[in-house]
Design an enzyme around this catalytic site. Structure first.
Site, PDB file in Angstrom:
ATOM      1  N   TYR A 146     115.102 -56.472 163.837  1.00 51.61           N
ATOM      2  CA  TYR A 146     114.309 -55.247 163.758  1.00 51.61           C
ATOM      3  C   TYR A 146     114.779 -54.188 164.758  1.00 51.61           C
ATOM      4  O   TYR A 146     114.399 -53.024 164.661  1.00 51.61           O
ATOM      5  CB  TYR A 146     112.817 -55.538 163.996  1.00 51.61           C
ATOM      6  CG  TYR A 146     112.184 -56.468 162.978  1.00 51.61           C
ATOM      7  CD1 TYR A 146     112.850 -56.823 161.809  1.00 51.61           C
ATOM      8  CD2 TYR A 146     110.919 -56.996 163.170  1.00 51.61           C
ATOM      9  CE1 TYR A 146     112.284 -57.682 160.885  1.00 51.61           C
ATOM     10  CE2 TYR A 146     110.333 -57.849 162.248  1.00 51.61           C
ATOM     11  CZ  TYR A 146     111.038 -58.188 161.111  1.00 51.61           C
ATOM     12  OH  TYR A 146     110.455 -59.049 160.200  1.00 51.61           O
ATOM     13  N   LYS A 195     117.952 -70.879 162.785  1.00 47.65           N
ATOM     14  CA  LYS A 195     118.768 -71.118 161.587  1.00 47.65           C
ATOM     15  C   LYS A 195     120.179 -71.412 162.094  1.00 47.65           C
ATOM     16  O   LYS A 195     121.157 -70.730 161.760  1.00 47.65           O
ATOM     17  CB  LYS A 195     118.707 -69.863 160.688  1.00 47.65           C
ATOM     18  CG  LYS A 195     119.314 -70.030 159.323  1.00 47.65           C
ATOM     19  CD  LYS A 195     118.488 -70.889 158.391  1.00 47.65           C
ATOM     20  CE  LYS A 195     119.203 -71.046 157.057  1.00 47.65           C
ATOM     21  NZ  LYS A 195     118.640 -72.121 156.229  1.00 47.65           N
ATOM     22  N   ASP A 227     113.624 -72.620 157.438  1.00 52.54           N
ATOM     23  CA  ASP A 227     113.179 -72.908 156.069  1.00 52.54           C
ATOM     24  C   ASP A 227     112.338 -74.184 156.049  1.00 52.54           C
ATOM     25  O   ASP A 227     111.300 -74.265 155.374  1.00 52.54           O
ATOM     26  CB  ASP A 227     114.366 -72.984 155.095  1.00 52.54           C
ATOM     27  CG  ASP A 227     115.600 -73.638 155.700  1.00 52.54           C
ATOM     28  OD1 ASP A 227     115.596 -73.929 156.913  1.00 52.54           O
ATOM     29  OD2 ASP A 227     116.574 -73.870 154.965  1.00 52.54           O
ATOM     30  N   ASP A 251     107.645 -63.171 162.720  1.00 55.65           N
ATOM     31  CA  ASP A 251     106.844 -62.241 161.927  1.00 55.65           C
ATOM     32  C   ASP A 251     106.310 -62.970 160.689  1.00 55.65           C
ATOM     33  O   ASP A 251     105.116 -62.937 160.373  1.00 55.65           O
ATOM     34  CB  ASP A 251     107.755 -61.063 161.520  1.00 55.65           C
ATOM     35  CG  ASP A 251     106.999 -59.939 160.856  1.00 55.65           C
ATOM     36  OD1 ASP A 251     105.761 -59.997 160.798  1.00 55.65           O
ATOM     37  OD2 ASP A 251     107.659 -58.995 160.371  1.00 55.65           O
ATOM     38  N   ASP A 255     102.328 -65.043 160.170  1.00 56.30           N
ATOM     39  CA  ASP A 255     101.419 -64.687 159.069  1.00 56.30           C
ATOM     40  C   ASP A 255     101.082 -65.926 158.246  1.00 56.30           C
ATOM     41  O   ASP A 255      99.934 -66.121 157.842  1.00 56.30           O
ATOM     42  CB  ASP A 255     102.057 -63.633 158.152  1.00 56.30           C
ATOM     43  CG  ASP A 255     101.723 -62.222 158.613  1.00 56.30           C
ATOM     44  OD1 ASP A 255     101.188 -62.086 159.737  1.00 56.30           O
ATOM     45  OD2 ASP A 255     101.991 -61.263 157.867  1.00 56.30           O
TER      46      ASP A 255
END
Ligand code: NAD
Length: 360
Positions: A146, A195, A227, A251, A255
């Site tokens: 970001y 990852k 994942d 992020d 959620d």
């Protein structure tokens, strides 16, 4: 002890829920012999109305000089408010970005805890929920995809977009330290999510996290690919204590974790700097649809104040007392309308605050 807290009620339900969190802090002060001094500042739409900008330099300076910040929420009805007829950097939510940046807040902590009394709102099956879950997602907030270099341009006649994911070892080290420190106050387990089978940034992440882990021999460190983590959160949420991860993974995973608790009015959060300073706020927004009606659930903000006691002031016993009072209110069947169920007693925002105070 005495503590100086900058209070930002903000917009919508912000003033109503912050009032209850202050009430609870004052009750903690009375019972445990502390004094909390509050300085109120404006941020968001109310600051735009008063000063033409979502956050003034003076408000930021007040926050900087205090021991921590308690925030309600900012923003209005996006489709139908004069606050949005301006450039994005002058809208209410720009105040949030400005204060996080201005205070150097890089570590976002979001707990996901399932109250047995509210298990009906959890979208997972009973056999998966088991004995419930109690985790915190520790998300790096100021680096990664970001904030990396980005551009869109035509390359060899083809429109191409590029986003870059950059982390340096210092950015990783400081968030990892935060995660291990918090694990020491909890069940002493860190699951670091990356990852590393694909990304260089993740391989550096893993290396630095392992180095930091050496300073915390009591904490068990496990690595998990992102994942797999997304699957494990809905297959076996009880296995997580502290989940440490970078900005974009955090992020998404935070959620996911908050949604399996099922109740938006219960979710607290904190954003911290390198030291003990933090900004504490509910995970939800300003809920303009229910503002001013005394029906908003103040528990997310009250639990955020409990996080302040624990993480900024090291008042663990006092934080435990607030969390236990919330638990007791629920087991006594007291509910605001958003978490109401059959056979329970419906109360308003202020009555919920009173009920929690009465149990401290
Ligand atoms: P929201 O979280 O404000 O509301 C979503 C839904 O949940 C609404 O139906 C609302 O009534 C309900 N809700 C939220 N908090 C509740 C509570 N404590 N008790 C009971 N019900 C509650 O999200 P939204 O409607 O998408 O956004 C409203 C405004 O808030 C927008 O201007 C948005 O930009 C802003 N916002 C601010 C923050 C923040 O200040 N950190 C975060 C998210 C959204």
């Amino acid at each position: 002890m005495e503590y100086n807290i900058t209070v930002i009620p903000g917009d919508g339900i912000g003033p109503e829920i912050v009032r209850e969190a202050k009430k609870v802090l004052d009750k903690v002060g009375e019972v445990y012999g502390h004094t909390f001094h509050y300085t109120e500042v404006l941020m968001g739409g109310c600051s735009i109305d008063a000063y033409g900008v979502p956050l003034t330099e003076e408000a930021l300076e007040t926050a900087r000089k205090s021991d921590s910040v308690l925030l309600g929420a900012v923003g209005g009805n996006v489709g139908n408010s004069r606050w949005y007829d301006v450039a994005p950097n002058l809208r209410p939510e720009a105040g949030l970005l400005a204060i996080r940046k201005g205070l150097g807040l890089f570590a976002n902590i979001r707990p996901a805890y399932l109250y047995h009394e509210l298990a009906g709102a959890c979208p997972l099956k009973k056999e998966i929920i088991g004995d419930g879950f109690d985790m915190v997602i520790m998300r790096e907030l100021t680096g990664g995809l970001y904030f990396g270099e980005r551009y869109t341009k035509e390359i060899d006649g083809v429109m191409t977009a590029v986003d870059t994911l950059t982390y340096n070892e210092n950015e990783i080290r400081r968030i990892a330290i935060k995660a291990f420190e918090i694990a020491m106050k909890r069940k002493k387990s860190v699951i670091s999510v990356d990852k590393a089978n694909v990304l260089d940034s993740s391989r550096l992440w893993r290396k630095v996290v392992e180095e930091v882990a050496k300073d915390y021999p009591e904490v068990k460190l496990t690595h998990m690919l992102v994942d797999n983590c997304a699957m494990q959160l809905v297959m076996n949420p009880g296995q997580f204590d502290v989940v440490l991860t970078e900005n974009m993974f955090g992020d998404i995973l935070s959620d996911e974790a908050s949604m399996i608790t099922g109740s938006i009015g219960m979710l607290s959060s904190a954003s911290m700097n390198e030291g003990k300073f933090g900004l504490y706020e509910p995970s939800h927004g300003s809920a303009p649809d229910i503002a001013g009606k005394n029906i908003a659930n103040p528990i997310a903000t009250i639990l955020s104040a409990a996080m302040m006691l624990r993480y900024s002031f090291d008042l663990d016993k006092e934080a435990d007392a607030v969390e236990a009072a919330v638990q007791k209110v629920l087991s006594d069947g007291i509910r605001t309308v958003d978490i109401m169920s059959e056979g329970c007693t419906k109360v308003g925002t202020a009555e919920m605050g009173d009920a929690i105070c009465a149990r401290i």
